[in-house]
Write an enzyme that holds these catalytic residues in place. Sequence first.
Site, PDB file in Angstrom:
ATOM      1  N   ASN A   9       0.864  -1.184   0.000  1.00 18.84           N
ATOM      2  CA  ASN A   9       0.000   0.000   0.000  1.00 18.84           C
ATOM      3  C   ASN A   9       0.899   1.233   0.000  1.00 18.84           C
ATOM      4  OD1 ASN A   9      -1.796   2.060   0.514  1.00 18.84           O
ATOM      5  ND2 ASN A   9      -2.213   1.444   2.644  1.00 18.84           N
ATOM      6  N   LYS A  11       0.114   4.250  -0.255  1.00 14.44           N
ATOM      7  CA  LYS A  11      -0.549   5.447   0.306  1.00 14.44           C
ATOM      8  C   LYS A  11      -0.331   6.632  -0.645  1.00 14.44           C
ATOM      9  CE  LYS A  11      -0.026   3.402   4.787  1.00 14.44           C
ATOM     10  NZ  LYS A  11      -0.111   3.553   6.211  1.00 14.44           N
ATOM     11  N   HIS A  96      -9.638   1.342   4.974  1.00 16.21           N
ATOM     12  CA  HIS A  96      -8.344   1.532   5.653  1.00 16.21           C
ATOM     13  C   HIS A  96      -8.535   2.505   6.812  1.00 16.21           C
ATOM     14  CE1 HIS A  96      -4.246   2.757   6.456  1.00 16.21           C
ATOM     15  NE2 HIS A  96      -3.867   1.646   5.861  1.00 16.21           N
ATOM     16  N   GLU A  98      -6.900   4.884   7.853  1.00 16.30           N
ATOM     17  CA  GLU A  98      -6.697   6.309   7.532  1.00 16.30           C
ATOM     18  C   GLU A  98      -7.938   6.891   6.865  1.00 16.30           C
ATOM     19  OE1 GLU A  98      -2.967   5.725   5.465  1.00 16.30           O
ATOM     20  OE2 GLU A  98      -2.045   5.225   7.392  1.00 16.30           O
ATOM     21  N   GLU A 168      -5.458  -4.642  10.871  1.00 21.72           N
ATOM     22  CA  GLU A 168      -4.449  -3.604  11.022  1.00 21.72           C
ATOM     23  C   GLU A 168      -4.735  -2.798  12.285  1.00 21.72           C
ATOM     24  OE1 GLU A 168      -2.416  -2.557   7.075  1.00 21.72           O
ATOM     25  OE2 GLU A 168      -4.204  -1.327   7.210  1.00 21.72           O
ATOM     26  N   GLY A 174       2.245   2.642  10.632  1.00 23.17           N
ATOM     27  CA  GLY A 174       3.166   3.746  10.392  1.00 23.17           C
ATOM     28  C   GLY A 174       3.861   4.240  11.644  1.00 23.17           C
ATOM     29  N   SER A 217       3.272  -1.812  10.438  1.00 22.43           N
ATOM     30  CA  SER A 217       4.728  -1.808  10.670  1.00 22.43           C
ATOM     31  C   SER A 217       5.396  -3.159  10.424  1.00 22.43           C
ATOM     32  CB  SER A 217       5.042  -1.284  12.082  1.00 22.43           C
ATOM     33  OG  SER A 217       4.615   0.061  12.213  1.00 22.43           O
TER      34      SER A 217
HETATM   35  P1  PGA Z   1       2.663   0.479   7.627  1.00 19.01           P
HETATM   36  O1  PGA Z   1       1.223   0.659   6.985  1.00 19.01           O
HETATM   37  O2  PGA Z   1       3.226  -0.832   7.103  1.00 19.01           O
HETATM   38  O3  PGA Z   1       3.451   1.665   7.138  1.00 19.01           O
HETATM   39  O4  PGA Z   1       2.506   0.457   9.096  1.00 19.01           O
HETATM   40  C1  PGA Z   1       0.351  -0.421   6.807  1.00 19.01           C
HETATM   41  C2  PGA Z   1      -0.932   0.068   6.197  1.00 19.01           C
HETATM   42  O5  PGA Z   1      -1.369   1.162   6.528  1.00 19.01           O
HETATM   43  O6  PGA Z   1      -1.562  -0.632   5.387  1.00 19.01           O
END
Ligand code: PGA
Length: 268
Positions: A9, A11, A96, A98, A168, A174, A217
Amino acid sequence: MRKPILIGNWKMNGSLHANQALMVRVLPRLRMFRKTIDLAVCPPFPYLFQVRDLLGYTGIALGAQNASSFVSGAYTGEVSATMLQEMGCRYVLVGHSERRALFAESSLEVAARYRSVLAAGLTPVLCVGETLAERESNQTGLVIERQLQAVIDEVGLAAMANGIIAYEPVWAIGTGKTATPKQVARVHQEIRLFIANSAPEASDDISQQLRVIYGGSVKAANAFELFSLADVDGGLIGGASLHADEFGTIAGALAEASGLVASECEIN
Ligand code: PGA
């Protein structure tokens, strides 16, 4: 048997130049594993065309980061699932954290988007997970069950069988904080159990068929341990998917954890 899947992903990152450079470095590494695991990358919308061309016939799939619940019409700024299908996408992330937290997508909205992705013949990747406050107040199970139930209510359990669920934990995205293998194993088991108990008859089969992947992460250093867990069918990778070596190593860890080492995979 559930085929493991690794999804990058990106983003809101990338540029024409950076995408090209990343793909040139990462594709040879990913191709080694394509028979063992499913692989996909989800660039921002404007780059779908470019990345589709770069992926070519590698067998690595294209995905998108969201889709509208509408098919077409006066919805400025939205992108429909049928457009994504036309662009060559196979997977679409839905809900997601976010999107839920920063863009106010409710579970009902997420469910409507999930429906539109299915209707376009694409595979939705439903993201679920709890915040730190929810975990600390022992609400993890409840929060995830509500997020799942909204989609079950909208499309029915049977329609979810070929979809993917991504667990998640919001506090691990992140942040560099990964959930412990024990925490991940427990939630993945609970998700499967919840699905199995959700409807009569076929729900047991569905819960065994459904791929449940982990995100938050994941990096080269922790991927193998997480992917070795029985109920973890792969990963949704944010930050680390932007680094060719890191993402390549994570793909290798998933292939290895799923029982086949690179040397047994097709190498060309
Ligand atoms: P990250 O993000 O691996 O940077 O923690 C995962 C995601 O948001 O799908």
